[in-house]
Design a protein around this motif. Structure first.
Motif, PDB file in Angstrom:
ATOM      1  N   ILE A   1      -3.373  17.452 -19.985  1.00 17.21           N
ATOM      2  CA  ILE A   1      -4.456  17.702 -18.974  1.00 17.21           C
ATOM      3  C   ILE A   1      -5.125  16.394 -19.038  1.00 17.21           C
ATOM      4  N   ALA A   2      -5.040  15.479 -19.795  1.00 21.20           N
ATOM      5  CA  ALA A   2      -5.661  14.293 -19.340  1.00 21.20           C
ATOM      6  C   ALA A   2      -5.026  13.413 -18.172  1.00 21.20           C
ATOM      7  N   ALA A   3      -3.565  13.784 -18.116  1.00 18.11           N
ATOM      8  CA  ALA A   3      -3.093  12.777 -17.274  1.00 18.11           C
ATOM      9  C   ALA A   3      -2.910  13.746 -15.878  1.00 18.11           C
ATOM     10  N   VAL A   4      -3.289  14.978 -15.920  1.00 15.85           N
ATOM     11  CA  VAL A   4      -3.294  15.648 -14.754  1.00 15.85           C
ATOM     12  C   VAL A   4      -4.716  15.370 -14.126  1.00 15.85           C
ATOM     13  N   ILE A   5      -5.701  15.600 -14.888  1.00 15.19           N
ATOM     14  CA  ILE A   5      -7.191  15.203 -14.396  1.00 15.19           C
ATOM     15  C   ILE A   5      -6.994  13.785 -13.648  1.00 15.19           C
ATOM     16  N   LYS A   6      -6.321  12.771 -14.354  1.00 14.67           N
ATOM     17  CA  LYS A   6      -6.282  11.461 -13.882  1.00 14.67           C
ATOM     18  C   LYS A   6      -5.732  11.164 -12.543  1.00 14.67           C
ATOM     19  N   TYR A   7      -4.400  11.973 -12.326  1.00 12.18           N
ATOM     20  CA  TYR A   7      -3.592  11.816 -11.257  1.00 12.18           C
ATOM     21  C   TYR A   7      -3.688  13.073 -10.262  1.00 12.18           C
ATOM     22  N   ALA A   8      -3.839  14.091 -10.618  1.00  4.02           N
ATOM     23  CA  ALA A   8      -3.769  15.373  -9.673  1.00  4.02           C
ATOM     24  C   ALA A   8      -5.113  15.840  -9.161  1.00  4.02           C
ATOM     25  N   ASP A   9      -5.254  16.813  -8.450  1.00  7.66           N
ATOM     26  CA  ASP A   9      -6.445  17.579  -8.160  1.00  7.66           C
ATOM     27  C   ASP A   9      -6.447  18.951  -8.645  1.00  7.66           C
TER      28      ASP A   9
ATOM     29  N   GLY B   1       4.429  18.559 -12.968  1.00  3.32           N
ATOM     30  CA  GLY B   1       5.715  19.048 -13.563  1.00  3.32           C
ATOM     31  C   GLY B   1       5.711  19.377 -15.174  1.00  3.32           C
ATOM     32  N   ILE B   2       4.911  18.235 -15.851  1.00  2.00           N
ATOM     33  CA  ILE B   2       4.960  18.145 -17.276  1.00  2.00           C
ATOM     34  C   ILE B   2       4.076  19.230 -17.864  1.00  2.00           C
ATOM     35  N   LEU B   3       2.967  19.407 -16.994  1.00  2.00           N
ATOM     36  CA  LEU B   3       2.048  20.668 -17.223  1.00  2.00           C
ATOM     37  C   LEU B   3       2.558  21.936 -17.434  1.00  2.00           C
TER      38      LEU B   3
ATOM     39  N   VAL C   1       0.934  -1.052  -0.046  1.00  2.00           N
ATOM     40  CA  VAL C   1       0.156   0.071  -0.061  1.00  2.00           C
ATOM     41  C   VAL C   1       0.993   1.329  -0.066  1.00  2.00           C
ATOM     42  N   LYS C   2       1.771   1.207   0.937  1.00  2.00           N
ATOM     43  CA  LYS C   2       2.765   2.457   0.966  1.00  2.00           C
ATOM     44  C   LYS C   2       3.609   2.600  -0.365  1.00  2.00           C
ATOM     45  N   LYS C   3       3.973   1.536  -1.221  1.00  2.00           N
ATOM     46  CA  LYS C   3       4.497   1.618  -2.534  1.00  2.00           C
ATOM     47  C   LYS C   3       3.555   2.459  -3.690  1.00  2.00           C
ATOM     48  N   SER C   4       2.437   1.802  -3.394  1.00  2.00           N
ATOM     49  CA  SER C   4       1.347   2.329  -4.393  1.00  2.00           C
ATOM     50  C   SER C   4       1.078   3.528  -4.076  1.00  2.00           C
ATOM     51  N   GLN C   5       0.993   4.113  -2.829  1.00  2.00           N
ATOM     52  CA  GLN C   5       0.838   5.676  -2.452  1.00  2.00           C
ATOM     53  C   GLN C   5       1.897   6.369  -2.967  1.00  2.00           C
ATOM     54  N   GLU C   6       3.200   6.004  -2.758  1.00  2.00           N
ATOM     55  CA  GLU C   6       4.334   6.803  -3.317  1.00  2.00           C
ATOM     56  C   GLU C   6       4.530   6.735  -4.815  1.00  2.00           C
ATOM     57  N   MET C   7       4.180   5.529  -5.478  1.00  2.00           N
ATOM     58  CA  MET C   7       3.859   5.651  -6.934  1.00  2.00           C
ATOM     59  C   MET C   7       2.864   6.746  -7.331  1.00  2.00           C
ATOM     60  N   SER C   8       1.751   6.754  -6.609  1.00  2.00           N
ATOM     61  CA  SER C   8       0.536   7.707  -7.125  1.00  2.00           C
ATOM     62  C   SER C   8       0.964   9.137  -6.969  1.00  2.00           C
TER      63      SER C   8
ATOM     64  N   ASN D   1       4.372  10.066  -6.918  1.00  2.00           N
ATOM     65  CA  ASN D   1       5.057  10.487  -7.912  1.00  2.00           C
ATOM     66  C   ASN D   1       4.694  10.839  -8.929  1.00  2.00           C
ATOM     67  N   LEU D   2       3.669  10.125  -9.610  1.00  2.00           N
ATOM     68  CA  LEU D   2       2.955  10.290 -10.647  1.00  2.00           C
ATOM     69  C   LEU D   2       2.148  11.756 -10.790  1.00  2.00           C
ATOM     70  N   LYS D   3       1.739  11.880  -9.804  1.00  2.00           N
ATOM     71  CA  LYS D   3       0.758  13.193  -9.384  1.00  2.00           C
ATOM     72  C   LYS D   3       2.097  14.595  -9.776  1.00  2.00           C
TER      73      LYS D   3
END
Length: 332
Positions: free
Chosen positions: A265-273, A29-31, A13-20, A22-24
Motif C-alpha cells: 500500500i505504501a508503494a502504491v501511495i508513492k507511485y500511483a494515484d 500489479g503487485i497490489l 526526462v523521458k527515461k525518468s518518466q518511463e521508469m515512473s 513502469n513503477l506505477k
C-alpha cells in the motif's frame, strides 16, 4: 553543442518518466496480486479440512507483525546506505529517544490488531467474493473520519460515490441466515480500518519520521497486543498444542502476504494515484469472484450480488475521480 545537451536532457526526462510509469503499474500489479491472493489463501486455509488442530489466527497475526518489523528494518537499513552503525543510530534516535512519539502509535496499532483478527473470523464464514466487495465499505468510514479528524473536504463526486457505495454493499449483503454472524465482525473491521488509517495518516503528517519507522513502531505494539490476545483467547489451546499448531506451507503464505500488505500500500501511495488504485481494487474483486466460483466452489453469484458489485466498483472509481476544473468542494 546546445542541441546535444538539450537532446540528452530530453532523453533523461523521458527515461525518468518511463521508469515512473513502469513503477506505477508494477506496484499496482503487485497490489492486485497481494490483495487477491491474501483473501483467497486466507479463506482456503480457514476452510481446508485437515487432520489435527487448525492453526490459530491470533498467532498468525503476531507472526505477520514480526515479519513486518523485519521488512521495515531492512528498508531503513537500505535507506541508511547499508551501514549498520547508521541503522542503529536512526532506530535509537527515532524510536528510543522519542518515547512519546512512539507511544502515539499504540492506539492505531491496537485497532489494526483487532481488525486483522476480525478479518480471519470474517473469512472463516464469508466467501472471498462477498468479503472483497463488502470490505470496500472502509472507503466510507475512511472518508467520514478524514472529514472529521483531518478537516478534509470532499467534492460532489466523492459524496455521490459514498452513496453509491453504501447502496452496492447493501445489495451484496442481502440478508441471509448464513451470513448474519460474520457480517457483524466485517462491519467492525471496516469501521476500525477507517479510523486507524486516518489516525495513522494524521500522525504521519504531523511528524517527519519515515513511513518505515512508523511501521516498525506499529509492528512493535501490534506484536505486544497480538500476544496478549493469543494468551487471553487461545491460551488453553496454546498450552495443549503449542504456538505453531496447525501451521503448514499455506499458513506461512497467508502470514507473509498479510505482513507485506502494508508495504505494498505504501508503494502504491508513492507511485500511483487513486484512480489506478481503484482500478486495481476492482480487478481484485473480479478475480476473487471468478476464483471463488470456479476454484474454491464456495460461491454462487446471484443477480443481486452482481448488481451490488457493479455499484461498488463504480463507486471505487468515482471516489478517485478528480474532474478538471474541480467543482466547489463540500465540507461535512
Amino acid at each position: 553543442m546546445s542541441n546535444k545537451l538539450e537532446n540528452k536532457r530530453k532523453n533523461k526526462v523521458k527515461k525518468s518518466q518511463e521508469m515512473s510509469t513502469n513503477l506505477k503499474y508494477l506496484s499496482l500489479g503487485i497490489l492486485v496480486f497481494q490483495t487477491t491472493s491474501l483473501v483467497l489463501t486466507m479463506r482456503y486455509s480457514r476452510t481446508l479440512k485437515e487432520e489435527g488442530p487448525r492453526y490459530l489466527s491470533s498467532t498468525a497475526v503476531v507472526i505477520a507483525e514480526l515479519l513486518k518489523i523485519l521488512a521495515c528494518v531492512l528498508l531503513v537499513y537500505k535507506d541508511s546506505k547499508c551501514n549498520l552503525r547508521t541503522l542503529n543510530r536512526v532506530l535509537h534516535d527515532e524510536i528510543l529517544n522519542k518515547p512519546m512519539e512512539t507511544l502515539k502509535l499504540a492506539i492505531p496499532s491496537g485497532i489494526y490488531t483487532l481488525q486483522n483478527n476480525l478479518l480471519y473470523v470474517a473469512l472463516s464464514n464469508l466467501d472471498a467474493a462477498t468479503y472483497q466487495v463488502t470490505y470496500q465499505l472502509k472507503i466510507l468510514t475512511t472518508a467520514l473520519f478524514s472529514v472529521s479528524m483531518l478537516s478534509k473536504k470532499l467534492g460532489v463526486y466523492q459524496w455521490l460515490s459514498l452513496v453509491i457505495l453504501m447502496t452496492g454493499v447493501a445489495f451484496v449483503q442481502w440478508p441471509s441466515d448464513s451470513q448474519a454472524t460474520p457480517a457483524k465482525e466485517h462491519s467492525i473491521a471496516c469501521f476500525s480500518s477507517g479510523f486507524a488509517g486516518v489516525y495513522f495518516e494524521k500522525i504521519l503528517k504531523e511528524t517527519k519520521q519515515s513511513v518505515w519507522i512508523r511501521n516498525i513502531q506499529l509492528g512493535f505494539f501490534g506484536s505486544i497486543f497480538g500476544l496478549m490476545g493469543v494468551y487471553i483467547y487461545d491460551g488453553e489451546q496454546l498450552s495443549k498444542n503449542g504456538f505453531f499448531q496447525g501451521y503448514n506451507k499455506l499458513t506461512w503464505i497467508v502470514v507473509v502476504l498479510q505482513a507485506l500488505g502494508g508495504l505494498v500500500i505504501a508503494a502504491v501511495i508513492k507511485y500511483a494515484d487513486n484512480i489506478l488504485k481503484g482500478f486495481a481494487t476492482s480487478l481484485s474483486i473480479i478475480l476473487s469472484t471468478l476464483i471463488s466460483y470456479f476454484w474454491l466452489q464456495d460461491f454462487v453469484p446471484t443477480s443481486v450480488f452482481f448488481f451490488g458489485a457493479i455499484l461498488v466498483i463504480a463507486a471505487t472509481f468515482l471516489y478517485g475521480y478528480d474532474p478538471k476544473p474541480a467543482g466547489n468542494p463540500i465540507k461535512a
